[in-house]
Scaffold this motif. Sequence first.
Motif, short mmCIF file in Angstrom:
data_model
loop_
_atom_site.label_atom_id
_atom_site.label_comp_id
_atom_site.label_asym_id
_atom_site.label_seq_id
_atom_site.Cartn_x
_atom_site.Cartn_y
_atom_site.Cartn_z
N GLU A 86 -2.19 6.81 -5.75
CA GLU A 86 -3.56 7.20 -5.41
C GLU A 86 -3.86 7.10 -3.92
O GLU A 86 -5.01 7.10 -3.52
N VAL A 87 -2.84 7.04 -3.07
CA VAL A 87 -3.06 6.86 -1.64
C VAL A 87 -3.89 8.02 -1.07
O VAL A 87 -3.71 9.18 -1.44
N GLU A 88 -4.86 7.65 -0.21
CA GLU A 88 -5.69 8.65 0.46
C GLU A 88 -6.10 8.13 1.83
O GLU A 88 -6.04 6.92 2.09
N VAL A 89 -6.50 9.03 2.69
CA VAL A 89 -6.91 8.66 4.04
C VAL A 89 -8.07 7.66 3.96
O VAL A 89 -9.00 7.83 3.18
N GLY A 90 -7.96 6.60 4.75
CA GLY A 90 -8.98 5.56 4.77
C GLY A 90 -8.59 4.33 3.97
O GLY A 90 -9.17 3.26 4.16
N MET A 91 -7.64 4.47 3.06
CA MET A 91 -7.21 3.32 2.27
C MET A 91 -6.53 2.29 3.16
O MET A 91 -5.98 2.62 4.20
N GLU A 92 -6.56 1.05 2.71
CA GLU A 92 -5.85 -0.02 3.39
C GLU A 92 -4.75 -0.52 2.47
O GLU A 92 -4.95 -0.71 1.26
N LEU A 93 -3.56 -0.72 3.05
CA LEU A 93 -2.40 -1.18 2.31
C LEU A 93 -1.79 -2.38 3.03
O LEU A 93 -1.74 -2.40 4.25
N GLU A 94 -1.32 -3.36 2.27
CA GLU A 94 -0.63 -4.49 2.88
C GLU A 94 0.82 -4.12 3.07
O GLU A 94 1.41 -3.42 2.25
N GLY A 95 1.40 -4.59 4.15
CA GLY A 95 2.80 -4.33 4.39
C GLY A 95 3.38 -5.24 5.43
O GLY A 95 2.66 -5.93 6.15
N ASP A 99 9.66 -3.53 11.77
CA ASP A 99 11.02 -4.00 12.03
C ASP A 99 11.52 -4.99 10.97
O ASP A 99 12.71 -5.11 10.78
N GLU A 100 10.63 -5.68 10.29
CA GLU A 100 10.95 -6.61 9.21
C GLU A 100 12.07 -7.58 9.55
O GLU A 100 12.60 -8.26 8.68
N ALA A 101 12.47 -7.67 10.80
CA ALA A 101 13.56 -8.55 11.19
C ALA A 101 13.15 -10.02 11.11
O ALA A 101 13.97 -10.88 10.84
N ASP A 102 11.89 -10.30 11.33
CA ASP A 102 11.41 -11.67 11.34
C ASP A 102 10.68 -11.97 10.03
O ASP A 102 9.58 -11.48 9.80
N GLU A 103 11.29 -12.78 9.18
CA GLU A 103 10.68 -13.08 7.88
C GLU A 103 9.40 -13.89 8.02
O GLU A 103 8.63 -13.99 7.09
N ASP A 104 9.20 -14.50 9.20
CA ASP A 104 8.00 -15.30 9.41
C ASP A 104 6.80 -14.46 9.84
O ASP A 104 5.70 -14.98 10.00
N GLU A 105 7.00 -13.16 10.06
CA GLU A 105 5.90 -12.29 10.48
C GLU A 105 4.80 -12.27 9.42
O GLU A 105 5.07 -12.34 8.22
N GLU A 106 3.58 -12.16 9.88
CA GLU A 106 2.44 -12.07 8.98
C GLU A 106 2.41 -10.69 8.32
O GLU A 106 2.91 -9.71 8.86
N ILE A 107 1.79 -10.65 7.16
CA ILE A 107 1.55 -9.37 6.50
C ILE A 107 0.54 -8.61 7.35
O ILE A 107 -0.41 -9.18 7.88
N ILE A 108 0.75 -7.33 7.49
CA ILE A 108 -0.15 -6.47 8.27
C ILE A 108 -0.93 -5.58 7.31
O ILE A 108 -0.38 -5.10 6.32
N ILE A 109 -2.20 -5.39 7.61
CA ILE A 109 -3.01 -4.44 6.85
C ILE A 109 -2.91 -3.10 7.57
O ILE A 109 -3.28 -2.99 8.74
N ALA A 120 2.71 10.01 5.06
CA ALA A 120 1.43 9.37 5.39
C ALA A 120 1.62 8.60 6.69
O ALA A 120 2.65 7.96 6.91
N THR A 121 0.62 8.67 7.57
CA THR A 121 0.63 7.89 8.79
C THR A 121 -0.15 6.62 8.52
O THR A 121 -1.30 6.66 8.06
N LEU A 122 0.50 5.46 8.80
CA LEU A 122 -0.10 4.16 8.57
C LEU A 122 -0.29 3.46 9.91
O LEU A 122 0.62 3.42 10.73
N ASP A 123 -1.49 2.94 10.13
CA ASP A 123 -1.83 2.31 11.40
C ASP A 123 -2.17 0.85 11.15
O ASP A 123 -3.13 0.53 10.45
N GLY A 124 -1.37 -0.06 11.73
CA GLY A 124 -1.58 -1.50 11.56
C GLY A 124 -2.50 -2.11 12.60
O GLY A 124 -2.72 -3.32 12.59
N ASN A 125 -3.04 -1.31 13.50
CA ASN A 125 -4.00 -1.81 14.49
C ASN A 125 -5.36 -2.02 13.82
O ASN A 125 -5.72 -1.31 12.88
N HIS A 126 -6.11 -2.99 14.32
CA HIS A 126 -7.49 -3.14 13.88
C HIS A 126 -8.23 -1.85 14.27
O HIS A 126 -7.93 -1.27 15.33
N PRO A 127 -9.17 -1.38 13.46
CA PRO A 127 -9.89 -0.15 13.81
C PRO A 127 -10.56 -0.18 15.18
O PRO A 127 -10.78 0.86 15.78
#
Length: 159
Positions: A86-95, A99-109, A120-127
Motif C-alpha cells: 500500500e505504499v504511497e507518496v507521503g507515507m513514512e516507513l522505518e528502515g 549502508d547498514e554497515a554499522d549495526e548500532d545505527e538508529e532506525i531511520i524514518i 520509490a524515492t525514500l528520504d530519511g531527512n526530517h521534513p
Amino acid sequence: MQVVKNSVVTLNYRVTNPAGEVVDDGQEPLVYLHGGYDDLFPKLEEALEGKAVNDSVSVRLHADEAFGEYDAELVQTESLDNLPDEVEVGMELEGAPADEADEDEEIIIYRVTEIDGNQATLDGNHPLAGQALIFNCTVAAIRPASADEIANGSADSDD
C-alpha cells in the motif's frame, strides 16, 4: 516561578520560515523538561532560561541549530517489490541506513517522496532539514518537575 533546570515548561508557540510562512502553527502547546534534556533545541532553551509566565521570546535557528542540514545520502531509491503493497507518496516507513554497515545505527524514518514506475524515492531527512526556522514562544506555565520526570529526562505528556 522562572524557567530553570528541572522545571516543566508549557509554551504557546508558532514556527515560521524566514519568509514568514507558517511551518507549525502550534495548535497544541509544547510541554518540555527544561535543563539540557534534549527536549528542545539548545538555542531556544537558552533563550527561555530565567523567563516567567507570559514572557515571550523569538529565536531564529539556522538549519544546523534546528533539524540539521539536508543530507543527500539519506535519500535512496527502492524497488516497490521491497516495500509494503500500500505504499504511497507521503507515507513514512522505518528502515536502516542505506549502508547498514554499522549495526548500532538508529532506525531511520523514511518518507516516500516520489513513486516512478516500480521505484520509490525514500528520504530519511526530517521534513524541515536544511531550513532556518523562527520560533516565537510565550511561556504559558511553569512547574517543578517530578522526580520521575527528572529520572526519565522528559516531561509527562499527560500533565
